[in-house]
Scaffold this active site. Structure first.
Site, PDB file in Angstrom:
ATOM      1  N   LYS A  32       0.853  -1.190   0.000  1.00 30.02           N
ATOM      2  CA  LYS A  32       0.000   0.000   0.000  1.00 30.02           C
ATOM      3  C   LYS A  32       0.888   1.240   0.000  1.00 30.02           C
ATOM      4  CE  LYS A  32      -2.321   1.712   3.773  1.00 30.02           C
ATOM      5  NZ  LYS A  32      -2.204   3.178   3.866  1.00 30.02           N
ATOM      6  N   ASP A  59      -3.450   4.353  -1.989  1.00 26.51           N
ATOM      7  CA  ASP A  59      -4.406   4.816  -0.977  1.00 26.51           C
ATOM      8  C   ASP A  59      -4.465   6.344  -0.976  1.00 26.51           C
ATOM      9  OD1 ASP A  59      -5.974   5.014   1.314  1.00 26.51           O
ATOM     10  OD2 ASP A  59      -4.356   4.485   2.694  1.00 26.51           O
ATOM     11  N   LYS A  61      -7.576   8.081  -1.366  1.00 23.33           N
ATOM     12  CA  LYS A  61      -8.884   8.480  -0.810  1.00 23.33           C
ATOM     13  C   LYS A  61      -9.468   9.702  -1.522  1.00 23.33           C
ATOM     14  CE  LYS A  61      -7.854   6.822   3.897  1.00 23.33           C
ATOM     15  NZ  LYS A  61      -6.401   6.609   3.863  1.00 23.33           N
ATOM     16  N   ASP A  64     -14.152  14.457  -4.406  1.00 24.52           N
ATOM     17  CA  ASP A  64     -14.320  15.742  -5.113  1.00 24.52           C
ATOM     18  C   ASP A  64     -15.608  15.634  -5.924  1.00 24.52           C
ATOM     19  OD1 ASP A  64     -13.849  18.229  -6.454  1.00 24.52           O
ATOM     20  OD2 ASP A  64     -11.709  17.937  -6.212  1.00 24.52           O
ATOM     21  N   THR A 119     -11.641   5.987  10.855  1.00 23.28           N
ATOM     22  CA  THR A 119     -11.650   5.508  12.243  1.00 23.28           C
ATOM     23  C   THR A 119     -11.219   6.614  13.205  1.00 23.28           C
ATOM     24  OG1 THR A 119      -9.524   4.530  11.715  1.00 23.28           O
ATOM     25  CG2 THR A 119     -11.381   3.028  11.891  1.00 23.28           C
ATOM     26  N   ARG A 211       3.404  -1.322  10.668  1.00 24.85           N
ATOM     27  CA  ARG A 211       4.523  -1.439  11.600  1.00 24.85           C
ATOM     28  C   ARG A 211       4.879  -2.840  12.074  1.00 24.85           C
ATOM     29  NH1 ARG A 211       2.021   3.372  14.904  1.00 24.85           N
ATOM     30  NH2 ARG A 211       0.245   2.438  13.836  1.00 24.85           N
TER      31      ARG A 211
HETATM   32  O1  C5P Z   1       1.365   0.410  11.159  1.00 23.23           O
HETATM   33  P1  C5P Z   1      -0.071  -0.045  11.061  1.00 23.23           P
HETATM   34  O2  C5P Z   1      -0.235  -1.545  10.898  1.00 23.23           O
HETATM   35  O3  C5P Z   1      -0.926   0.523  12.174  1.00 23.23           O
HETATM   36  O4  C5P Z   1      -0.570   0.594   9.676  1.00 23.23           O
HETATM   37  C1  C5P Z   1      -1.888   0.506   9.253  1.00 23.23           C
HETATM   38  C2  C5P Z   1      -2.062   1.251   7.960  1.00 23.23           C
HETATM   39  O5  C5P Z   1      -3.440   1.294   7.633  1.00 23.23           O
HETATM   40  C3  C5P Z   1      -1.582   2.696   7.972  1.00 23.23           C
HETATM   41  O6  C5P Z   1      -1.118   3.022   6.658  1.00 23.23           O
HETATM   42  C4  C5P Z   1      -2.825   3.470   8.317  1.00 23.23           C
HETATM   43  O7  C5P Z   1      -2.795   4.780   7.849  1.00 23.23           O
HETATM   44  C5  C5P Z   1      -3.883   2.652   7.589  1.00 23.23           C
HETATM   45  N1  C5P Z   1      -5.253   2.783   8.109  1.00 23.23           N
HETATM   46  C6  C5P Z   1      -5.583   2.509   9.427  1.00 23.23           C
HETATM   47  N2  C5P Z   1      -6.874   2.649   9.857  1.00 23.23           N
HETATM   48  C7  C5P Z   1      -7.816   3.057   9.003  1.00 23.23           C
HETATM   49  C8  C5P Z   1      -7.515   3.328   7.673  1.00 23.23           C
HETATM   50  C9  C5P Z   1      -6.201   3.191   7.262  1.00 23.23           C
HETATM   51  O8  C5P Z   1      -4.726   2.114  10.204  1.00 23.23           O
HETATM   52  N3  C5P Z   1      -9.058   3.137   9.400  1.00 23.23           N
END
Ligand code: C5P
Length: 232
Positions: A32, A59, A61, A64, A119, A211
């Site tokens: 992503k 990603d 999003k 418009d 979220t 992460r």
């Molecule tokens: O590091 P981590 O596993 O928390 O990363 C989750 C990824 O998913 C990040 O790129 C974050 O911006 C994205 N994301 C999220 N929650 C959402 C939408 C996107 O954690 N509701």
């Protein structure tokens, strides 16, 4: 549609991203790419990662007026990404226009999914600032139904919502779920989380993992563990 693990490549630069991807000498993961990297490194980063054999979820999003989203999506289709997204709050007309723009002359197109409510938006803020008085859960389901009715492929949601979304929008409607953590690891700033195995049981179609893989001592081993637990 096969289940897969998507690695969130939340790196600030092209160099850091490619250095990370160099570690994957076997199976090339689905990745992503978000706004920071895309706006900083430009469309070339997409072409370069595609050329290395990865699938890409871009990603960005989009949100418009329908005509603008349609034109922008036509550009993304030419970039040959595998999945991209819009905000469902842009309305069904905007989502239909996005789909139209994304569809190539030969009828093929990348997967198109929608964000329901971010979220980061709480029930309280949704009511006080956006003047939406329904329950957040109800809003998420309604936006998912609008997404399905507009002909899109699925939504991004919490793994804990995936079951309910499949119930109301059908088993084939895709759920792409971040918020995944290994049972024995840190939650970081995520709150509503589940393990890769939990996401599989609940019925997520794709998990987005950042992460726990990017910051792992051995990212390839962490990715392989994720695949084993989620795909089997
Ligand atoms: O590091 P981590 O596993 O928390 O990363 C989750 C990824 O998913 C990040 O790129 C974050 O911006 C994205 N994301 C999220 N929650 C959402 C939408 C996107 O954690 N509701």
């Amino acid at each position: 549609m096969g289940k897969d693990v998507i690695i969130a490549c939340d790196f600030p630069t092209k160099e850091a991203t490619l250095e990370f991807l160099d570690k994957f000498t076997g199976k090339k993961p689905f990745v992503k790419i978000g706004m920071e990297l895309f706006y900083g490194a430009g469309p070339e980063i997409v072409k370069e990662i595609k050329a290395r054999g990865h699938k890409i979820f871009l990603d960005l999003k989009l949100h418009d007026i329908p005509n603008t989203v349609k034109s922008a999506m036509a550009v993304l289709a030419k970039l040959d990404v595998d999945m991209c997204n819009v905000h469902a709050s842009g309305t069904k007309a905007m989502m239909e226009a996005a789909l139209e723009g994304l569809t190539r002359e030969d009828g093929s197109r990348p997967l198109l999914i929608a964000v329901t409510q971010l979220t980061s938006t709480s029930q309280e803020r949704m009511q006080d600032e956006l003047l939406i008085n329904e329950d957040l859960d109800k809003v998420v389901i309604k936006y998912a139904q609008n997404t399905r009715d507009a002909g899109l492929d699925g939504v991004v949601c919490s793994p804990l919502e995936a079951g309910k979304i499949h119930e109301s929008c059908g088993e084939n409607f895709l759920t792409i779920t971040p918020g995944v953590r290994f049972a024995d690891a840190a939650k970081d700033d995520q709150v509503r989380i589940t393990t890769p195995e939990g996401a599989k049981k609940i019925g997520s179609d794709y998990i987005v993992v950042g992460r726990p893989i990017t910051q792992a001592e051995d990212p390839v081993a962490a990715y392989e563990r994720c695949c084993r637990e989620f795909i089997g």
